[in-house]
Design a protein around this motif. Structure first.
Motif, PDB file in Angstrom:
ATOM      1  N   LYS A  29      61.642   4.807 -46.888  1.00 51.63           N
ATOM      2  CA  LYS A  29      61.529   3.698 -45.943  1.00 51.63           C
ATOM      3  C   LYS A  29      62.617   2.682 -46.206  1.00 51.63           C
ATOM      4  O   LYS A  29      62.378   1.487 -46.343  1.00 51.63           O
ATOM      5  N   SER A  30      63.853   3.175 -46.315  1.00 49.57           N
ATOM      6  CA  SER A  30      64.953   2.268 -46.597  1.00 49.57           C
ATOM      7  C   SER A  30      65.152   1.255 -45.504  1.00 49.57           C
ATOM      8  O   SER A  30      65.688   0.188 -45.705  1.00 49.57           O
ATOM      9  N   ASN A  31      64.688   1.586 -44.292  1.00 44.93           N
ATOM     10  CA  ASN A  31      64.861   0.669 -43.183  1.00 44.93           C
ATOM     11  C   ASN A  31      63.556  -0.001 -42.797  1.00 44.93           C
ATOM     12  O   ASN A  31      63.440  -0.581 -41.749  1.00 44.93           O
ATOM     13  N   ILE A  41      65.296   4.391 -36.496  1.00 46.20           N
ATOM     14  CA  ILE A  41      65.047   3.022 -36.034  1.00 46.20           C
ATOM     15  C   ILE A  41      63.550   2.735 -35.995  1.00 46.20           C
ATOM     16  O   ILE A  41      63.098   1.647 -36.360  1.00 46.20           O
ATOM     17  N   GLY A  42      62.757   3.722 -35.581  1.00 40.82           N
ATOM     18  CA  GLY A  42      61.310   3.533 -35.461  1.00 40.82           C
ATOM     19  C   GLY A  42      60.549   3.702 -36.756  1.00 40.82           C
ATOM     20  O   GLY A  42      59.321   3.703 -36.750  1.00 40.82           O
ATOM     21  N   GLN A  43      61.275   3.858 -37.896  1.00 40.01           N
ATOM     22  CA  GLN A  43      60.657   3.956 -39.220  1.00 40.01           C
ATOM     23  C   GLN A  43      59.735   5.157 -39.348  1.00 40.01           C
ATOM     24  O   GLN A  43      58.647   5.089 -39.925  1.00 40.01           O
ATOM     25  N   GLY A  44      60.186   6.292 -38.784  1.00 41.27           N
ATOM     26  CA  GLY A  44      59.466   7.541 -38.956  1.00 41.27           C
ATOM     27  C   GLY A  44      59.987   8.292 -40.167  1.00 41.27           C
ATOM     28  O   GLY A  44      60.685   7.733 -41.021  1.00 41.27           O
ATOM     29  N   ASP A  45      59.678   9.564 -40.242  1.00 44.63           N
ATOM     30  CA  ASP A  45      60.113  10.418 -41.352  1.00 44.63           C
ATOM     31  C   ASP A  45      61.424  11.081 -40.938  1.00 44.63           C
ATOM     32  O   ASP A  45      61.436  12.084 -40.216  1.00 44.63           O
ATOM     33  N   GLY A  51      50.157  10.794 -41.844  1.00 41.54           N
ATOM     34  CA  GLY A  51      50.364   9.358 -41.917  1.00 41.54           C
ATOM     35  C   GLY A  51      51.093   8.836 -40.695  1.00 41.54           C
ATOM     36  O   GLY A  51      51.622   9.594 -39.869  1.00 41.54           O
ATOM     37  N   GLU A  52      51.172   7.520 -40.577  1.00 40.41           N
ATOM     38  CA  GLU A  52      51.739   6.873 -39.404  1.00 40.41           C
ATOM     39  C   GLU A  52      53.198   7.258 -39.192  1.00 40.41           C
ATOM     40  O   GLU A  52      53.635   7.475 -38.049  1.00 40.41           O
ATOM     41  N   ASP A  53      53.985   7.343 -40.268  1.00 43.63           N
ATOM     42  CA  ASP A  53      55.403   7.659 -40.100  1.00 43.63           C
ATOM     43  C   ASP A  53      55.604   9.066 -39.548  1.00 43.63           C
ATOM     44  O   ASP A  53      56.496   9.297 -38.715  1.00 43.63           O
ATOM     45  N   VAL A  54      54.776  10.019 -39.960  1.00 37.86           N
ATOM     46  CA  VAL A  54      54.875  11.384 -39.441  1.00 37.86           C
ATOM     47  C   VAL A  54      54.435  11.427 -37.979  1.00 37.86           C
ATOM     48  O   VAL A  54      55.050  12.120 -37.151  1.00 37.86           O
ATOM     49  N   CYS A  55      53.396  10.690 -37.635  1.00 40.61           N
ATOM     50  CA  CYS A  55      52.928  10.643 -36.243  1.00 40.61           C
ATOM     51  C   CYS A  55      54.016  10.091 -35.325  1.00 40.61           C
ATOM     52  O   CYS A  55      54.220  10.595 -34.208  1.00 40.61           O
ATOM     53  N   PRO A  67      54.786   0.730 -40.792  1.00 38.35           N
ATOM     54  CA  PRO A  67      53.598   1.404 -41.331  1.00 38.35           C
ATOM     55  C   PRO A  67      53.148   0.741 -42.629  1.00 38.35           C
ATOM     56  O   PRO A  67      53.956   0.526 -43.530  1.00 38.35           O
ATOM     57  N   GLU A  68      51.874   0.427 -42.728  1.00 38.60           N
ATOM     58  CA  GLU A  68      51.340  -0.173 -43.947  1.00 38.60           C
ATOM     59  C   GLU A  68      50.919   0.961 -44.864  1.00 38.60           C
ATOM     60  O   GLU A  68      49.811   1.465 -44.807  1.00 38.60           O
ATOM     61  N   GLU A  69      51.840   1.357 -45.745  1.00 40.66           N
ATOM     62  CA  GLU A  69      51.627   2.545 -46.557  1.00 40.66           C
ATOM     63  C   GLU A  69      51.162   2.227 -47.981  1.00 40.66           C
ATOM     64  O   GLU A  69      50.518   3.037 -48.616  1.00 40.66           O
ATOM     65  N   CYS A  70      51.562   1.065 -48.490  1.00 39.81           N
ATOM     66  CA  CYS A  70      51.314   0.817 -49.906  1.00 39.81           C
ATOM     67  C   CYS A  70      50.827  -0.605 -50.124  1.00 39.81           C
ATOM     68  O   CYS A  70      50.756  -1.412 -49.218  1.00 39.81           O
ATOM     69  N   VAL A  71      50.529  -0.910 -51.385  1.00 42.76           N
ATOM     70  CA  VAL A  71      50.063  -2.235 -51.754  1.00 42.76           C
ATOM     71  C   VAL A  71      51.230  -3.199 -51.805  1.00 42.76           C
ATOM     72  O   VAL A  71      52.379  -2.816 -51.814  1.00 42.76           O
TER      73      VAL A  71
END
Length: 427
Positions: A44-46, A220-224, A349-353, A408-412
């Motif tokens: 998620k570099s971007n 751009i959309g923060q996917g995988d 997860g959200e990024d894959v979707c 995407p809210e993936e982590c703490v």
């Protein structure tokens, strides 16, 4: 059609500018903590975003492929810079940005206006196609190669290793590309009562591989991004067999495809630039970090140029297409994206979707136009591909920009003292 495009253009400008201002970070890094999210599904570099130190925790939204402990291990917290020892105020005034921060903010706004640039480019290509006549179509390979190079510098071998651990995702993308989308095209043709030639053209669009521009939209959309590249590569190679097969089954005619040409093009415009970019990233990481802010800008400019050249070459059939065909092409890409998202939401997860939504929605319409021109005698068969070029890019870029405003809210997140809270995975 032009009035509708103008109204859509004005609406997009107002909406995107309003959203850009609403979501733009304010203040300096000394007033907030930066949280770098490391997703279990991809880099998620971007997707770094800012949150106040008072936030203690965000949810971990991911599949059960990774444990909470491994997700927490990937977190990197960048602490607030300490105050000056003399007790004086920080030399950086509140709200004042460095030149690099200003550039990044401008770059973000520029990328957020991706759909607007697409509309402007398509409008110019439709009304004044001679503007793009100076661009040699033979440069397409180099342009797409540069686009993929910009994506490759964001990737590492470990990203593809992670993707290969989920072969089901790639298989599902293949089924969606050559199963779900052609069936959707047939249903839309029947519902809107398109003629035989236009129906054949719309089905042909649905039978072809995913577009290379989908990788930029995923980024751009923060996917995988790694998964997106692999999907595009597999569907492109699969077009050697699947496009003629599906065309025969649904259209009753054989659509010849040059297997060697597709394989060589895949190496030129996908594999070689990606591998080169990954090599640069591995051996010159500092150089890559310095040029990363420029990569999405270059990608957007190249995509708009490709759209302009493609649309200008078939401006007349696009302008002559009726409302039914415009609606069918738009719905094909919109419903395809929605289907890709909804089918994968319960499992990934959200990024894959998001990646599936963009890959389902974006087809290589220019390739469909070429096949229709070469292998169908009726001119009307190529018109849906021409119309699809505009709608595919517009819808894909809009999906990417909208997704950009919802990381995407993936982590703490980290606590105020810089300590890391424990990761908690949703059941």
């Amino acid at each position: 059609m032009m009035k509708a495009l103008l109204l859509l253009f004005c609406s997009l400008v107002l909406a995107v500018l309003d959203a850009s201002l609403a979501f733009a970070p304010t203040g300096t890094t000394s007033q907030r903590q930066r949280l770098i999210i490391s997703s279990p599904h991809g880099p998620k570099s971007n997707s770094a975003y800012y949150a106040p130190p008072s936030h203690k925790r965000s949810t971990l939204s991911s599949s059960s492929l990774f444990s909470a402990a491994s997700a927490a291990a990937e977190l990197e917290a960048v602490e607030t810079p300490p105050s000056t020892s003399s007790g004086e105020e920080d030399t950086t005034e509140a709200g004042k940005l460095t030149p690099l921060e200003k550039f990044k903010k401008g770059s973000a706004i520029f990328c957020n206006l991706f759909p607007v640039w697409t509309l402007i480019t398509a409008g110019v290509a439709l009304t004044k196609p001679a503007v793009f006549s100076r661009v040699n179509p033979n440069t397409f390979t180099a342009q797409i190669g540069l686009l993929m190079l910009c994506m490759g510098i964001n990737l590492k071998p470990s990203d593809f290793k992670r993707v290969f651990q989920r072969p089901g995702a790639v298989l599902l993308a293949f089924v969606g590309c050559y199963g779900v989308m052609p069936a959707l095209a047939l249903a839309l043709s029947s519902a809107l009562r398109l003629g035989p030639s236009l129906s054949a053209g719309l089905v042909l669009v649905a039978c072809i591989n995913g577009a290379q521009a989908s990788n930029l939209c995923t980024y751009i959309g923060q996917g995988d991004l790694a998964l997106s590249v692999l999907m595009t590569t597999m569907t492109t190679i699969g077009a050697i067999v699947m496009t003629p097969l599906v065309g025969k089954l649904l259209l009753g005619t054989v659509v010849p495809v040059n297997a060697m040409a597709i394989a060589w093009s895949t190496v030129q415009v996908v594999l070689a630039p990606i591998l080169l970019g990954m090599g640069i990233n591995a051996n010159f990481p500092k150089v890559v970090q310095s040029i990363l802010p420029f990569s999405p800008i270059v990608g957007v400019l190249i995509t708009c140029l490709l759209v302009g050249v493609s649309v200008s070459g078939c401006a007349a059939p696009i302008l002559g297409a009726g409302f039914k065909l415009q609606a069918a092409a738009a719905l094909l890409h919109m419903l395809g994206g929605l289907c890709g998202y909804m089918v994968t939401k319960p499992f990934y997860g959200e990024d894959v979707c998001r990646t599936f939504a963009i890959e389902f929605a974006m087809k290589s319409s220019a390739f469909g136009y070429l096949l229709a021109t070469l292998h169908f005698s009726e001119f009307a068969v190529r018109v849906p591909s021409a119309v699809s070029i505009v709608w595919m890019t517009l819808i894909g870029s809009t999906m990417a920009v909208v997704s950009r405003f919802f990381p995407p809210e993936e982590c703490v997140v980290v606590e105020e003292d810089g300590g890391t809270a424990a990761a908690v995975e949703k059941s």
